[in-house]
Design an enzyme around this catalytic site. Structure first.
Site, PDB file in Angstrom:
ATOM      1  N   SER A   6       0.919  -0.662   0.330  1.00 26.41           N
ATOM      2  CA  SER A   6      -0.001  -0.003   0.267  1.00 26.41           C
ATOM      3  C   SER A   6       0.958   1.201  -0.107  1.00 26.41           C
ATOM      4  CB  SER A   6      -1.072   0.240   1.365  1.00 26.41           C
ATOM      5  OG  SER A   6       0.187   0.382   2.302  1.00 26.41           O
ATOM      6  N   TYR A  37      -4.436   1.317   3.305  1.00 24.63           N
ATOM      7  CA  TYR A  37      -5.617   0.075   3.321  1.00 24.63           C
ATOM      8  C   TYR A  37      -6.103  -0.344   3.723  1.00 24.63           C
ATOM      9  CZ  TYR A  37      -3.582  -0.405  -2.140  1.00 24.63           C
ATOM     10  OH  TYR A  37      -3.806  -0.331  -2.912  1.00 24.63           O
ATOM     11  N   CYS A  68       1.972  -7.036   1.980  1.00 26.45           N
ATOM     12  CA  CYS A  68       1.747  -6.531   3.168  1.00 26.45           C
ATOM     13  C   CYS A  68       0.582  -7.193   3.274  1.00 26.45           C
ATOM     14  CB  CYS A  68       0.816  -5.153   1.504  1.00 26.45           C
ATOM     15  SG  CYS A  68      -0.934  -4.046   2.375  1.00 26.45           S
ATOM     16  N   ASN A  69       0.288  -7.582   4.909  1.00 31.66           N
ATOM     17  CA  ASN A  69      -0.767  -8.488   5.263  1.00 31.66           C
ATOM     18  C   ASN A  69      -1.629  -8.037   4.581  1.00 31.66           C
ATOM     19  OD1 ASN A  69       1.375  -9.870   7.835  1.00 31.66           O
ATOM     20  ND2 ASN A  69       2.297  -7.183   7.062  1.00 31.66           N
ATOM     21  N   CYS A 178       2.248  -5.750   9.977  1.00 35.17           N
ATOM     22  CA  CYS A 178       2.035  -5.094   9.229  1.00 35.17           C
ATOM     23  C   CYS A 178       3.229  -4.847   8.442  1.00 35.17           C
ATOM     24  CB  CYS A 178       1.378  -3.646   9.689  1.00 35.17           C
ATOM     25  SG  CYS A 178       1.473  -2.074   8.575  1.00 35.17           S
TER      26      CYS A 178
HETATM   27  N1  DGL Z   1       2.464  -2.336   5.117  1.00 35.03           N
HETATM   28  C1  DGL Z   1       0.474  -2.529   4.612  1.00 35.03           C
HETATM   29  C2  DGL Z   1       0.053  -4.042   5.406  1.00 35.03           C
HETATM   30  O1  DGL Z   1       0.735  -4.824   5.819  1.00 35.03           O
HETATM   31  C3  DGL Z   1       0.000  -1.256   5.558  1.00 35.03           C
HETATM   32  C4  DGL Z   1      -0.880  -1.465   5.607  1.00 35.03           C
HETATM   33  C5  DGL Z   1      -1.704  -0.015   4.864  1.00 35.03           C
HETATM   34  O2  DGL Z   1      -2.070   0.498   4.053  1.00 35.03           O
HETATM   35  O3  DGL Z   1      -3.124  -0.131   6.415  1.00 35.03           O
HETATM   36  O4  DGL Z   1      -0.768  -4.101   6.209  1.00 35.03           O
END
Ligand code: DGL
Length: 259
Positions: A6, A37, A68-69, A178
């Site tokens: 994201s 996201y 991205c999780n 995250c």
């Molecule tokens: N790096 C994303 C993850 O691992 C962030 C999610 C987000 O944008 O809120 O979930």
């Protein structure tokens, strides 16, 4: 190989990928213009991610690491069903924490979307019997990382708010759910002290991606000589460049894109 996040968080996975796949060219796509996201619906995330995956396939990526999780939780099954290339996803490293805890208390810091994911719930149900799992949504932390604020007063205040209650419950593992959060790990460790181990799944995910590249004979399928990473962002290009300069000083090429 393609890498999606994201925003800037996927760089914590990218830096592990270049260690295990030094000869692979990587196309990184950070959707910072639409970040975060974590509070979006799975449908909204899937729509964005489809456009990004189509773009990466056009760029000849033969495997995509969903770094991205939140994307993994929202739509990894959809991606695997609808595209005929392999996808490697992220999930919080809760299993090794649940297996390793001695205090029988584990903290998990993630975005809302990830904590609601089936994968997370399933792993917790299988391995979490008799263990206190303290789940905390890291409200605002993704935004701090996108602003390159890793240890300023706002970031520290939020980290203290989220971590102090976990310390009070005597956790010995903190699982990061995250990919943005590992940038905050040094600040977190100062708050938590040495008795708490911070779990970041990125090295294991990178090894898994390298293994898949090899077994599916995809190595060098996107080769440029020498191997190069190219970065696309829908957000502020200078932030990505500044973060890359901090991480590594090898060749990189950053471009802004409107997708
Ligand atoms: N790096 C994303 C993850 O691992 C962030 C999610 C987000 O944008 O809120 O979930």
């Amino acid at each position: 190989m393609g890498v999606i996040d994201s925003g800037l968080g996927g760089l914590t996975v990218w830096r592990e990928l270049v260690k295990v796949l030094p000869h692979e060219s990587i196309v990184y796509f950070g959707d910072s213009g639409y970040c975060p996201y974590g509070s979006r619906s799975p449908e909204a995330i899937t729509k964005r991610v489809r456009a990004i995956v189509d773009f990466l396939i056009e760029k000849r990526c033969k495997l995509i690491v969903v770094a991205c999780n939140a994307i993994t939780a929202a739509c990894i099954d959809y991606l695997r069903e609808h595209y005929n290339i392999p996808f490697v996803g992220m999930e919080p490293a809760i299993k090794p924490a649940l297996l390793g805890t001695r205090t029988r208390a584990v903290g998990v810091l993630a975005t809302q979307r990830t904590l609601k994911g089936n994968l997370f719930a399933r792993t917790k149900a299988i391995y979490g019997h008799g263990i206190t799992v303290i789940e905390q949504v890291g409200h605002g932390l993704v935004e701090c990382v996108e602003a390159l604020d890793f240890d300023g007063p706002v970031t520290l205040r939020q980290l203290n708010d989220y971590l102090r209650p976990m310390i009070a419950q005597n956790i010995d593992f903190l699982v990061l759910g995250c990919t943005h959060y590992p940038f905050l790990a040094p600040a977190m460790q100062k708050i938590l002290g040495d008795a708490v181990t911070i779990m970041d799944p990125a090295p294991a995910v990178a090894r898994h991606a390298a293994h898949l590249m090899e077994t599916q004979r995809l190595n060098g399928s996107f080769s440029q000589h020498p191997a190069e990473s190219v970065f696309y962002t829908t957000g502020d290009k200078t932030r990505l460049e500044r973060l890359l300069q901090r991480l590594i000083s090898s060749r990189y090429n950053v471009q802004t894109i409107d997708l």
